[in-house]
Design a protein around this motif. Structure first.
Motif, PDB file in Angstrom:
ATOM      1  N   LYS A   1      30.904  12.534  55.583  1.00  5.19           N
ATOM      2  CA  LYS A   1      30.723  11.098  55.771  1.00  5.19           C
ATOM      3  C   LYS A   1      31.961  10.321  55.330  1.00  5.19           C
ATOM      4  N   ARG A   2      32.480   9.477  56.214  1.00  4.41           N
ATOM      5  CA  ARG A   2      33.624   8.598  55.951  1.00  4.41           C
ATOM      6  C   ARG A   2      34.862   9.384  55.509  1.00  4.41           C
ATOM      7  N   GLU A   3      35.028  10.587  56.047  1.00  5.22           N
ATOM      8  CA  GLU A   3      36.072  11.493  55.559  1.00  5.22           C
ATOM      9  C   GLU A   3      37.477  10.920  55.716  1.00  5.22           C
ATOM     10  N   VAL A   4      37.779  10.346  56.877  1.00  6.99           N
ATOM     11  CA  VAL A   4      39.126   9.803  57.087  1.00  6.99           C
ATOM     12  C   VAL A   4      39.402   8.677  56.102  1.00  6.99           C
ATOM     13  N   ARG A   5      38.450   7.783  55.937  1.00  2.88           N
ATOM     14  CA  ARG A   5      38.633   6.652  55.022  1.00  2.88           C
ATOM     15  C   ARG A   5      38.775   7.126  53.575  1.00  2.88           C
ATOM     16  N   ILE A   6      37.984   8.130  53.201  1.00  2.00           N
ATOM     17  CA  ILE A   6      38.035   8.646  51.830  1.00  2.00           C
ATOM     18  C   ILE A   6      39.389   9.288  51.541  1.00  2.00           C
ATOM     19  N   MET A   7      39.887  10.098  52.484  1.00  2.00           N
ATOM     20  CA  MET A   7      41.181  10.751  52.274  1.00  2.00           C
ATOM     21  C   MET A   7      42.312   9.730  52.230  1.00  2.00           C
ATOM     22  N   ALA A   8      42.261   8.744  53.129  1.00  3.04           N
ATOM     23  CA  ALA A   8      43.294   7.706  53.123  1.00  3.04           C
ATOM     24  C   ALA A   8      43.286   6.945  51.800  1.00  3.04           C
ATOM     25  N   LYS A   9      42.091   6.640  51.309  1.00  2.00           N
ATOM     26  CA  LYS A   9      41.960   5.911  50.042  1.00  2.00           C
ATOM     27  C   LYS A   9      42.552   6.708  48.886  1.00  2.00           C
ATOM     28  N   ALA A  10      42.353   8.020  48.910  1.00  2.00           N
ATOM     29  CA  ALA A  10      42.888   8.874  47.846  1.00  2.00           C
ATOM     30  C   ALA A  10      44.412   8.861  47.827  1.00  2.00           C
ATOM     31  N   LEU A  11      45.017   8.557  48.973  1.00  2.00           N
ATOM     32  CA  LEU A  11      46.476   8.473  49.064  1.00  2.00           C
ATOM     33  C   LEU A  11      46.985   7.052  48.832  1.00  2.00           C
ATOM     34  N   GLY A  12      46.061   6.120  48.588  1.00  2.00           N
ATOM     35  CA  GLY A  12      46.456   4.746  48.310  1.00  2.00           C
ATOM     36  C   GLY A  12      46.471   3.830  49.520  1.00  2.00           C
ATOM     37  N   PHE A  13      45.809   4.247  50.613  1.00  2.00           N
ATOM     38  CA  PHE A  13      45.774   3.445  51.838  1.00  2.00           C
ATOM     39  C   PHE A  13      44.356   2.960  52.127  1.00  2.00           C
ATOM     40  N   ASN A  14      44.273   1.823  52.796  1.00  2.00           N
ATOM     41  CA  ASN A  14      43.016   1.368  53.372  1.00  2.00           C
ATOM     42  C   ASN A  14      43.106   1.499  54.886  1.00  2.00           C
ATOM     43  N   VAL A  15      42.018   1.927  55.507  1.00  2.00           N
ATOM     44  CA  VAL A  15      41.973   2.058  56.959  1.00  2.00           C
ATOM     45  C   VAL A  15      41.472   0.748  57.553  1.00  2.00           C
ATOM     46  N   GLN A  16      42.299   0.129  58.373  1.00  2.00           N
ATOM     47  CA  GLN A  16      41.934  -1.155  58.979  1.00  2.00           C
ATOM     48  C   GLN A  16      41.207  -0.989  60.306  1.00  2.00           C
ATOM     49  N   SER A  17      41.477   0.106  60.984  1.00  2.00           N
ATOM     50  CA  SER A  17      40.795   0.395  62.248  1.00  2.00           C
ATOM     51  C   SER A  17      40.682   1.903  62.384  1.00  2.00           C
TER      52      SER A  17
END
Length: 238
Positions: free
Chosen positions: A185-201
């Motif tokens: 669940k929400r894997e792309v967003r979670i991984m991006a967040k762990a790298l310090g990024f927010n997913v906008q789209s």
């Protein structure tokens, strides 16, 4: 036929979901509660769930280009759900989404009433990859991409994509392609967040080799089981 398979063919849910319904004592065969998912149904048996007779229904398969703002569910107290986007002709079929895209994500989504098909699509043993395009809130470096590709340990679990690639598209170094083998669940967003990024789209572009190309946002397309499998396994622009 086994009872759990029969329930799945009736659109009650996936085979695993059917097993829970059986275990909860909600299923009767010829008036008697049956608690064994592997119970062999005698020919002509009457099967009921919560007292209502069930029979195998016509299997339907729909491909939807999900817009943002809709929840991948058949009902929700607060938000619109993806089944509301389907034409009236599908109203009498108990279609449910295969897998999930979170509320703000977009892209390819399969809906069906075929629980067995849904289980096959989602099971890791089938090796069906999912490809996403993600727009990050700032530029990503090649070092960040290497860290992402190597996998990230998040809350004691390692999440590792099959592939991550920076796209050559404006805004530069902010669009990435992420390919996943599992459906956390929400894997792309979670991984991006762990790298310090927010997913906008976030857009799911591919399921297997089936690629989103022509289907407008919010539109859907009915397909047969065979057409859908061929598109997923061998490739098609939809």
């Amino acid at each position: 036929m086994r009872l759990n398979r029969y329930l799945a063919l009736c659109g009650v849910g996936s085979r695993r979901g059917a097993e829970k319904i059986i275990a909860d004592g909600r299923v009767r065969v010829d008036g008697k509660v049956v608690l064994l998912p592997a119970f062999r149904l005698p020919e002509g048996a009457l099967v009921t769930v919560d007292g209502a007779p069930i029979r195998p229904e016509e299997m339907r398969y729909v491909l939807l280009n999900k817009p943002a703002g809709y929840v991948c569910s058949v009902s929700d107290k607060f938000d619109p759900v993806v089944t509301e986007l389907l034409p009236e002709e599908f109203a009498n079929y108990r279609l449910f989404p295969v897998g999930r895209l979170d509320k703000e994500s977009e892209g390819l989504l399969i809906l069906t009433n075929d629980g067995i098909f849904a289980q096959e699509i989602l099971h890791p043993s089938k090796g069906i990859l999912r490809e996403y395009r993600a727009l990050l809130d700032r530029e990503i470096t090649r070092k960040d991409v290497r860290r992402w590709r190597d996998g990230l340990c998040i809350e004691g679990r390692t999440l590792k994509p099959v592939h991550v690639l920076i796209e050559e598209e404006e805004p530069r170094n902010r669009w990435v392609t992420v390919v996943l083998a599992e459906g956390v669940k929400r894997e792309v967003r979670i991984m991006a967040k762990a790298l310090g990024f927010n997913v906008q789209s976030l857009i799911r572009r591919k399921i297997g080799k089936m690629e989103l190309a022509h289907l407008p946002t919010g539109a859907c397309r009915a397909m047969t089981r065979g057409e859908l499998w061929r598109a997923i396994r061998h490739g098609a622009l939809v």
